[in-house]
Write a protein that holds these residues in place. Sequence first.
Motif, PDB file in Angstrom:
ATOM      1  N   VAL A 165     -11.449 -46.329 -47.536  1.00 18.57           N
ATOM      2  CA  VAL A 165     -12.125 -47.303 -46.731  1.00 18.57           C
ATOM      3  C   VAL A 165     -11.866 -46.965 -45.201  1.00 18.57           C
ATOM      4  CG1 VAL A 165     -12.024 -49.618 -46.352  1.00 18.57           C
ATOM      5  CG2 VAL A 165     -11.552 -48.936 -48.660  1.00 18.57           C
ATOM      6  N   THR A 166     -12.899 -47.148 -44.297  1.00 21.06           N
ATOM      7  CA  THR A 166     -12.568 -47.122 -42.735  1.00 21.06           C
ATOM      8  C   THR A 166     -12.978 -48.403 -42.257  1.00 21.06           C
ATOM      9  OG1 THR A 166     -13.123 -44.674 -42.571  1.00 21.06           O
ATOM     10  CG2 THR A 166     -13.400 -46.030 -40.705  1.00 21.06           C
ATOM     11  N   VAL A 167     -11.755 -48.788 -41.634  1.00 20.29           N
ATOM     12  CA  VAL A 167     -12.076 -50.137 -41.172  1.00 20.29           C
ATOM     13  C   VAL A 167     -12.142 -50.226 -39.575  1.00 20.29           C
ATOM     14  CG1 VAL A 167     -10.600 -52.651 -40.633  1.00 20.29           C
ATOM     15  CG2 VAL A 167     -10.516 -51.230 -42.781  1.00 20.29           C
ATOM     16  N   PHE A 168     -13.031 -50.909 -38.935  1.00 24.18           N
ATOM     17  CA  PHE A 168     -13.329 -50.873 -37.485  1.00 24.18           C
ATOM     18  C   PHE A 168     -13.114 -52.185 -37.028  1.00 24.18           C
ATOM     19  CE2 PHE A 168     -16.398 -47.891 -39.577  1.00 24.18           C
ATOM     20  CZ  PHE A 168     -16.293 -46.642 -38.658  1.00 24.18           C
ATOM     21  N   CYS A 169     -12.223 -52.187 -35.903  1.00 20.52           N
ATOM     22  CA  CYS A 169     -11.810 -53.592 -35.283  1.00 20.52           C
ATOM     23  C   CYS A 169     -11.187 -53.253 -33.995  1.00 20.52           C
ATOM     24  CB  CYS A 169     -10.796 -54.048 -36.094  1.00 20.52           C
ATOM     25  SG  CYS A 169      -9.906 -55.668 -35.917  1.00 20.52           S
ATOM     26  N   ALA A 170     -11.685 -54.394 -33.182  1.00 18.63           N
ATOM     27  CA  ALA A 170     -11.302 -54.143 -31.733  1.00 18.63           C
ATOM     28  C   ALA A 170      -9.654 -54.704 -31.377  1.00 18.63           C
ATOM     29  CB  ALA A 170     -12.245 -55.078 -30.859  1.00 18.63           C
ATOM     30  N   ASP A 171      -9.165 -55.287 -32.334  1.00 27.37           N
ATOM     31  CA  ASP A 171      -7.838 -55.267 -32.342  1.00 27.37           C
ATOM     32  C   ASP A 171      -7.063 -55.178 -33.369  1.00 27.37           C
ATOM     33  OD1 ASP A 171      -5.378 -56.170 -31.424  1.00 27.37           O
ATOM     34  OD2 ASP A 171      -5.764 -58.346 -31.195  1.00 27.37           O
ATOM     35  N   PRO A 172      -6.546 -53.876 -33.799  1.00 24.20           N
ATOM     36  CA  PRO A 172      -6.192 -53.531 -34.917  1.00 24.20           C
ATOM     37  C   PRO A 172      -4.673 -54.294 -35.068  1.00 24.20           C
ATOM     38  CG  PRO A 172      -6.796 -51.579 -33.979  1.00 24.20           C
ATOM     39  CD  PRO A 172      -6.959 -52.590 -33.011  1.00 24.20           C
ATOM     40  N   LYS A 173      -4.184 -54.904 -34.395  1.00 23.23           N
ATOM     41  CA  LYS A 173      -2.833 -55.278 -34.604  1.00 23.23           C
ATOM     42  C   LYS A 173      -3.091 -56.722 -35.704  1.00 23.23           C
ATOM     43  CE  LYS A 173      -1.772 -56.347 -30.204  1.00 23.23           C
ATOM     44  NZ  LYS A 173      -2.992 -55.820 -29.484  1.00 23.23           N
ATOM     45  N   VAL A 174      -4.149 -57.186 -35.541  1.00 21.86           N
ATOM     46  CA  VAL A 174      -4.328 -58.290 -36.200  1.00 21.86           C
ATOM     47  C   VAL A 174      -4.451 -58.050 -37.882  1.00 21.86           C
ATOM     48  CG1 VAL A 174      -5.639 -59.697 -34.658  1.00 21.86           C
ATOM     49  CG2 VAL A 174      -6.814 -58.334 -36.573  1.00 21.86           C
ATOM     50  N   LEU A 175      -4.580 -56.726 -38.038  1.00 20.91           N
ATOM     51  CA  LEU A 175      -4.744 -56.385 -39.691  1.00 20.91           C
ATOM     52  C   LEU A 175      -3.656 -56.107 -40.240  1.00 20.91           C
ATOM     53  CD1 LEU A 175      -7.363 -53.489 -38.821  1.00 20.91           C
ATOM     54  CD2 LEU A 175      -7.843 -55.732 -39.805  1.00 20.91           C
ATOM     55  N   GLY A 176      -2.328 -55.915 -39.721  1.00 18.86           N
ATOM     56  CA  GLY A 176      -1.211 -55.549 -40.390  1.00 18.86           C
ATOM     57  C   GLY A 176      -0.967 -54.359 -41.327  1.00 18.86           C
ATOM     58  N   PRO A 177      -0.412 -53.855 -42.029  1.00 19.14           N
ATOM     59  CA  PRO A 177      -0.081 -52.781 -42.834  1.00 19.14           C
ATOM     60  C   PRO A 177      -1.100 -52.470 -43.549  1.00 19.14           C
ATOM     61  CG  PRO A 177       1.911 -53.916 -42.894  1.00 19.14           C
ATOM     62  CD  PRO A 177       1.199 -54.799 -42.227  1.00 19.14           C
ATOM     63  N   MET A 178      -1.835 -51.276 -43.859  1.00 20.67           N
ATOM     64  CA  MET A 178      -2.889 -50.920 -44.707  1.00 20.67           C
ATOM     65  C   MET A 178      -2.271 -49.951 -45.533  1.00 20.67           C
ATOM     66  SD  MET A 178      -5.836 -52.467 -43.705  1.00 20.67           S
ATOM     67  CE  MET A 178      -5.114 -54.149 -43.662  1.00 20.67           C
ATOM     68  N   PRO A 179      -3.115 -49.831 -46.933  1.00 16.35           N
ATOM     69  CA  PRO A 179      -2.532 -49.029 -47.799  1.00 16.35           C
ATOM     70  C   PRO A 179      -2.920 -47.431 -47.499  1.00 16.35           C
ATOM     71  CG  PRO A 179      -4.592 -50.325 -48.663  1.00 16.35           C
ATOM     72  CD  PRO A 179      -4.006 -50.912 -47.364  1.00 16.35           C
ATOM     73  N   ALA A 180      -2.617 -46.426 -47.922  1.00 17.23           N
ATOM     74  CA  ALA A 180      -2.705 -45.174 -47.616  1.00 17.23           C
ATOM     75  C   ALA A 180      -4.164 -44.638 -47.603  1.00 17.23           C
ATOM     76  CB  ALA A 180      -1.949 -44.310 -48.346  1.00 17.23           C
ATOM     77  N   ASN A 181      -5.086 -45.309 -48.405  1.00 18.79           N
ATOM     78  CA  ASN A 181      -6.496 -44.931 -48.340  1.00 18.79           C
ATOM     79  C   ASN A 181      -7.439 -45.460 -47.526  1.00 18.79           C
ATOM     80  OD1 ASN A 181      -6.012 -47.177 -50.152  1.00 18.79           O
ATOM     81  ND2 ASN A 181      -8.045 -47.355 -50.667  1.00 18.79           N
ATOM     82  N   VAL A 182      -6.824 -46.312 -46.514  1.00 17.18           N
ATOM     83  CA  VAL A 182      -7.464 -46.929 -45.555  1.00 17.18           C
ATOM     84  C   VAL A 182      -7.134 -46.494 -44.072  1.00 17.18           C
ATOM     85  CG1 VAL A 182      -7.697 -49.360 -44.258  1.00 17.18           C
ATOM     86  CG2 VAL A 182      -7.401 -49.261 -46.887  1.00 17.18           C
ATOM     87  N   THR A 183      -8.177 -46.293 -43.472  1.00 11.34           N
ATOM     88  CA  THR A 183      -8.270 -45.481 -41.958  1.00 11.34           C
ATOM     89  C   THR A 183      -8.685 -46.680 -40.871  1.00 11.34           C
ATOM     90  OG1 THR A 183      -8.610 -43.312 -42.832  1.00 11.34           O
ATOM     91  CG2 THR A 183      -8.828 -43.889 -40.506  1.00 11.34           C
ATOM     92  N   VAL A 184      -7.954 -46.733 -40.054  1.00 11.30           N
ATOM     93  CA  VAL A 184      -8.469 -47.753 -39.099  1.00 11.30           C
ATOM     94  C   VAL A 184      -8.805 -47.196 -37.844  1.00 11.30           C
ATOM     95  CG1 VAL A 184      -7.607 -49.989 -37.805  1.00 11.30           C
ATOM     96  CG2 VAL A 184      -6.656 -49.622 -39.860  1.00 11.30           C
ATOM     97  N   GLN A 185     -10.043 -47.519 -37.278  1.00  6.15           N
ATOM     98  CA  GLN A 185     -10.581 -47.137 -36.025  1.00  6.15           C
ATOM     99  C   GLN A 185     -10.672 -48.181 -35.088  1.00  6.15           C
ATOM    100  OE1 GLN A 185     -13.877 -44.699 -35.689  1.00  6.15           O
ATOM    101  NE2 GLN A 185     -13.524 -43.423 -37.620  1.00  6.15           N
ATOM    102  N   ALA A 186     -10.147 -48.125 -34.067  1.00  6.10           N
ATOM    103  CA  ALA A 186     -10.380 -49.045 -32.683  1.00  6.10           C
ATOM    104  C   ALA A 186     -11.340 -48.925 -32.228  1.00  6.10           C
ATOM    105  CB  ALA A 186      -9.166 -49.140 -31.841  1.00  6.10           C
ATOM    106  N   ILE A 187     -12.114 -50.160 -32.032  1.00  4.79           N
ATOM    107  CA  ILE A 187     -13.472 -50.065 -31.145  1.00  4.79           C
ATOM    108  C   ILE A 187     -13.239 -50.983 -30.029  1.00  4.79           C
ATOM    109  CG2 ILE A 187     -14.951 -49.143 -33.037  1.00  4.79           C
ATOM    110  CD1 ILE A 187     -15.678 -52.251 -33.546  1.00  4.79           C
ATOM    111  N   PRO A 188     -14.242 -50.873 -29.232  1.00  7.65           N
ATOM    112  CA  PRO A 188     -14.358 -51.782 -27.891  1.00  7.65           C
ATOM    113  C   PRO A 188     -14.640 -53.135 -28.378  1.00  7.65           C
ATOM    114  CG  PRO A 188     -15.332 -49.838 -27.466  1.00  7.65           C
ATOM    115  CD  PRO A 188     -15.021 -49.599 -28.755  1.00  7.65           C
TER     116      PRO A 188
END
Length: 379
Positions: A40-63
């Motif tokens: 899973v790839t998560v796109f979010c402008a403020d990744p801090k709101v997401l909290g810890p994610m499992p190992a299969n998840v990648t977080v990409q910060a976007i404007p």
Amino acid sequence: MRDLPIQPQRPFGYFVHHQGRGHAERCAAIVNALPRSRPVTVFCADPKVLGPMPANVTVQAIPSLFERTGAERDMDQLQTPNTLHCAPVGWPGIRQAMGRIAGWFASDDPALMICDVSAEIAQLSRICSVPHVAVLQHGDRSDPGHRAAYDGAAGILAPFSAGLAQDDWAPFRHKMHFAAGLGVSGDLPDRQAARAALGLEPGRRMALVLSGGGGTGFTAAPLGVAARAFPDWQWISIGKLQGDWHATQGANLHHKGWVDDVATHVAAADLVISSTGNTTCAQVLGAGLPWIVVPEWRYFDEQLCKAQALAKAGAAQHLPHLPSSAHAWRAAVDRALTDHDAAAQGRLLAPDPAKATAAWLETLSEGLWGTTLTLETTG
């Protein structure tokens, strides 16, 4: 006949709006319920709101798609078409965000894109030939932009009960999945333990005023009127609150602001007065308490329509605004206590919405792409 080995699973994409908390809480619940084999790839402008994610998840910060940085060249003379909501021209941040998502579509070949929430990103997914799941919220979303997102979706995720469905959703009900309470833990502390933790006097009733994080919160003055109208009650407000210079506050009213133990406060309450954000509603429904809902302003009348749906289902009393006098407060509270229907509230809950949603997404993906190739062989 022989079965070829299943190829590595295509990833799911997930856009998370960073306003409020509900979008991020739903995302966390879903990705933690998905199989660990599903990237899973998560796109979010403020990744801090997401909290810890499992190992299969990648977080990409976007404007951010709506917050200014100073580099914008405004072109407000260009009319916004009805098919779009927030699409100003001349904003480099929007170009960068959409470019990163579209680039990921091309490089990672996703199975699904979950959009929570953006009609523009939902439409971008369809334009890029990626099936998408649109997260549905209450409100008047009959405009061409929302309808394009819903009409083009492979599935529509509604993070609440089917008992709160709006009549105008009939055209796409066939592809909806309802997930009541998604993103919210249904576990509440013991009532007496919660009251003791808050230091409440034995036998004294407590009214909890609760507003979420997506707006500016309630105004303070009406709460002072409420506390004076019920001097034998303890009144507590949590969440955002707007100050009023003319507000008068007695000793039985305590404004706490943001707290980490919302569940403790809900479990200890005898009455809840709240806005109608999705997280707030799921928490209060889980407690089964007398409930007054007062919608805050949101785009497309989201909270207004949610309050109307709750009232129609018999789960809460809907008021258009906080009462403005002591006698209006007494009438509202008396009605909430008298008309309380815990059974109606219980019918709007589901036992494990995250697990059911993850299974629905996997089934949807399998139906679109398949998982195993079967080939004819000779010899």
